[in-house]
Design an enzyme around this catalytic site. Structure first.
Site, mmCIF file in Angstrom:
data_model
loop_
_atom_site.group_PDB
_atom_site.id
_atom_site.type_symbol
_atom_site.label_atom_id
_atom_site.label_comp_id
_atom_site.label_asym_id
_atom_site.label_seq_id
_atom_site.Cartn_x
_atom_site.Cartn_y
_atom_site.Cartn_z
ATOM 1 N N TYR A 50 -66.627 79.802 45.681
ATOM 2 C CA TYR A 50 -67.622 78.864 46.217
ATOM 3 C C TYR A 50 -67.618 78.985 47.736
ATOM 4 O O TYR A 50 -66.560 79.059 48.353
ATOM 5 C CB TYR A 50 -67.277 77.422 45.830
ATOM 6 C CG TYR A 50 -68.234 76.860 44.805
ATOM 7 C CD1 TYR A 50 -69.604 76.886 45.040
ATOM 8 C CD2 TYR A 50 -67.782 76.325 43.609
ATOM 9 C CE1 TYR A 50 -70.492 76.387 44.103
ATOM 10 C CE2 TYR A 50 -68.659 75.821 42.667
ATOM 11 C CZ TYR A 50 -70.024 75.866 42.918
ATOM 12 O OH TYR A 50 -70.899 75.377 42.008
ATOM 13 N N GLU A 52 -70.259 77.233 50.089
ATOM 14 C CA GLU A 52 -71.350 76.521 50.765
ATOM 15 C C GLU A 52 -71.216 76.649 52.274
ATOM 16 O O GLU A 52 -70.106 76.544 52.811
ATOM 17 C CB GLU A 52 -71.329 75.026 50.414
ATOM 18 C CG GLU A 52 -72.059 74.701 49.126
ATOM 19 C CD GLU A 52 -71.082 74.509 47.989
ATOM 20 O OE1 GLU A 52 -70.002 75.139 48.032
ATOM 21 O OE2 GLU A 52 -71.416 73.729 47.076
ATOM 22 N N ASP A 196 -94.930 87.375 52.331
ATOM 23 C CA ASP A 196 -94.126 87.512 51.112
ATOM 24 C C ASP A 196 -94.199 88.975 50.698
ATOM 25 O O ASP A 196 -95.175 89.420 50.086
ATOM 26 C CB ASP A 196 -94.683 86.596 50.016
ATOM 27 C CG ASP A 196 -93.862 86.680 48.730
ATOM 28 O OD1 ASP A 196 -93.104 87.665 48.571
ATOM 29 O OD2 ASP A 196 -93.991 85.775 47.876
ATOM 30 N N THR A 222 -87.864 89.541 47.577
ATOM 31 C CA THR A 222 -86.865 89.596 46.519
ATOM 32 C C THR A 222 -86.155 90.933 46.684
ATOM 33 O O THR A 222 -86.660 91.844 47.341
ATOM 34 C CB THR A 222 -87.506 89.481 45.120
ATOM 35 O OG1 THR A 222 -88.613 90.369 45.041
ATOM 36 C CG2 THR A 222 -87.966 88.076 44.843
ATOM 37 N N LYS A 225 -86.959 94.431 43.316
ATOM 38 C CA LYS A 225 -88.173 95.167 42.942
ATOM 39 C C LYS A 225 -88.102 96.562 43.561
ATOM 40 O O LYS A 225 -87.198 97.314 43.222
ATOM 41 C CB LYS A 225 -89.410 94.370 43.375
ATOM 42 C CG LYS A 225 -89.507 93.004 42.671
ATOM 43 C CD LYS A 225 -90.806 92.289 42.974
ATOM 44 C CE LYS A 225 -90.984 91.029 42.163
ATOM 45 N NZ LYS A 225 -90.356 89.836 42.750
ATOM 46 N N ARG A 231 -80.812 90.965 41.381
ATOM 47 C CA ARG A 231 -81.801 89.880 41.392
ATOM 48 C C ARG A 231 -81.426 88.888 42.486
ATOM 49 O O ARG A 231 -80.299 88.386 42.516
ATOM 50 C CB ARG A 231 -81.826 89.166 40.039
ATOM 51 C CG ARG A 231 -82.097 90.084 38.885
ATOM 52 C CD ARG A 231 -82.533 89.328 37.662
ATOM 53 N NE ARG A 231 -83.925 88.975 37.800
ATOM 54 C CZ ARG A 231 -84.942 89.805 37.539
ATOM 55 N NH1 ARG A 231 -84.704 91.026 37.146
ATOM 56 N NH2 ARG A 231 -86.183 89.411 37.690
HETATM 57 N N1 DSN Z 1 -92.378 87.988 38.221
HETATM 58 C C1 DSN Z 1 -92.616 88.754 39.403
HETATM 59 C C2 DSN Z 1 -93.589 89.848 39.172
HETATM 60 O O1 DSN Z 1 -93.546 90.397 38.086
HETATM 61 O O2 DSN Z 1 -94.383 90.165 40.034
HETATM 62 C C3 DSN Z 1 -93.006 87.925 40.562
HETATM 63 O O3 DSN Z 1 -92.141 86.875 40.682
#
Ligand code: DSN
Length: 421
Positions: A50, A52, A196, A222, A225, A231
């Protein structure tokens, strides 16, 4: 593996998932295969801690190693994107976006974001999402003819509504985002420009998509991707906003960070700093264009007519309304994994949309190139135009299996020696 003995039920599901990933072609535009190193960090003992707070300012003792790990991740993120400040703690894209809104907006404040049905994200102001419920969200869409973002509309809405924040970013839009045009509008009205870049951060790193840095105020990506990490998410911002972003993440909206994921983010960021990653990004793009060319050559209608990023959106409206999901099921029957998606001004609903979204980050990681894209494009075209033909699906499934065996995911993910699943 100990799990095999302690929990054979879960172990066997994981083995089945390896097999599923090995034997299917993954065209989900937001997915990828992480490296063995990223997987190792994800499965590390850092999950036991942990922490924080932030490095050297924690609420728990015992964080010497966690601090060192987080500092490495922060420095790599800043270097990779040319950002002044990075927060590497967000659990994923939606919590990260929630933190960005909390940092800059008060409940009821207005922001402008991209309409979900035209390619924006749920958290960009959809009425069923916290973003649309907490704030006053105004959505821009695309031009009816070109199906591209209409910057005149963005400016008109900005002048009309005076938002505190303008979001540039996408989740299902196959063209480049003109970050400098968004910036100009944000500057004109004194709004925060929030990029974003979740889908395209890997392309930005590879210099095959324009970057919103250094001018945007804040950006979020994120990490799982095109960036090909675990993730999670990262928020990047100008130094003057560092404190308010950090406070919005912790204690504003999150508790303890997931330190094993922070380590895996650091590992992925190091991989993304290598020259190989630039080649990877270039190939994602070349593959997407090859796939788009094959589909248009076979008279399949594409949203905007093509692509200049990692994704292609198939518009099935010429074949009927709401055919996205049955088409995605038919493709999955043949071992090709995609997702049903709305198309701009879809006469159907998001649950029964009229398109399919496909993307090339995962197949590119797997080593597939132009000639494989041509095959895949041919299979997709055949299946979506003859969705009830089970014999066709079974025949293509055999060919898909053969192709998948030529490009084992084990080669990338697992050490040599592990038998192909
Ligand atoms: N679920 C993602 C996507 O497939 O684009 C976005 O959060």
């Amino acid at each position: 593996m100990n799990l095999e003995n302690t929990d054979p039920e879960i172990y066997s599901l994981m083995e089945k998932e390896i097999l599923r990933q090995q034997e299917t072609i993954n065209l989900i535009a937001s997915e990828n295969y992480v490296s063995r190193s990223v997987l190792e960090a994800t499965a590390s003992v850092l999950t036991n801690k942990y922490s924080e707070g932030y490095p050297q300012q924690r609420y728990y003792q015992g964080n010497e190693i966690v601090d060192a790990t987080e500092i490495i991740a922060i420095e790599r993120a800043k270097k990779l994107f040319g950002a002044e400040h990075a927060n590497v703690q967000p659990y994923s894209g939606s919590p990260a976006n929630a933190a960005v809104y909390m940092a800059f907006l008060n409940p009821g404040d207005t922001f402008i974001g991209f309409d979900l049905s035209c390619g924006g994200h749920l958290t960009h102001g959809h009425p069923v999402n916290f973003s649309g419920k907490t704030y006053r969200a105004v959505n821009y869409s695309v031009d009816k003819t070109t199906e591209k973002i209409d910057m005149d509309e963005v400016r008109r809405l900005a002048l009309e509504h005076g938002p505190k924040m303008i979001i540039s970013g996408l989740t299902a839009y196959p063209r480049q985002i003109d970050f400098s045009a968004f910036q100009k509008i944000a500057d004109e009205i004194g709004a925060i420009h929030f990029a974003d870049i979740s889908h395209i951060s890997g392309l930005i790193i590879g210099s095959v998509h324009p970057s919103p840095f250094p001018f945007c105020d804040v950006a979020m990506t994120t990490t799982h991707k095109t960036l090909r990490g675990p993730r999670g998410a990262i928020i990047l911002c100008q130094k003057k906003y560092a404190k308010q972003i950090d406070r919005a993440v912790f204690p504003g909206s999150q508790g303890g960070p997931h330190d094993h994921i922070t380590a895996a983010k650091a590992v992925a960021l190091k991989e993304a700093l290598s020259p190989d990653f630039k080649r990877y990004a270039e190939t994602i793009l070349a593959n997407a264009k090859a796939l788009a060319d094959e589909l248009t050559g076979r008279k399949i209608k594409l949203v905007t007519g093509g692509t200049d990023n990692h994704m292609v959106l198939i518009n099935l409206l010429p074949l009927g309304i709401g055919l996205g999901r049955p088409a995605a099921v038919a493709l999955e029957n043949a071992g090709i994994v995609t997702n049903a998606n709305t198309v701009p001004f879809d006469p159907s609903t998001p649950f029964k949309p009229s398109g399919i979204r496909i993307g090339t980050p995962a197949v590119t990681t797997r080593g597939m190139r132009d000639s494989e894209m041509a095959k895949i494009g041919r299979w997709i075209a055949a299946i979506v135009t003859d969705q009830n033909n089970l014999k066709l699906q079974a025949g293509i499934k055999d060919e898909v299996g053969q192709l998948c065996r030529e490009f084992p995911i084990t080669k990338y993910i697992f050490p040599p020696g592990r038998p192909s699943a």
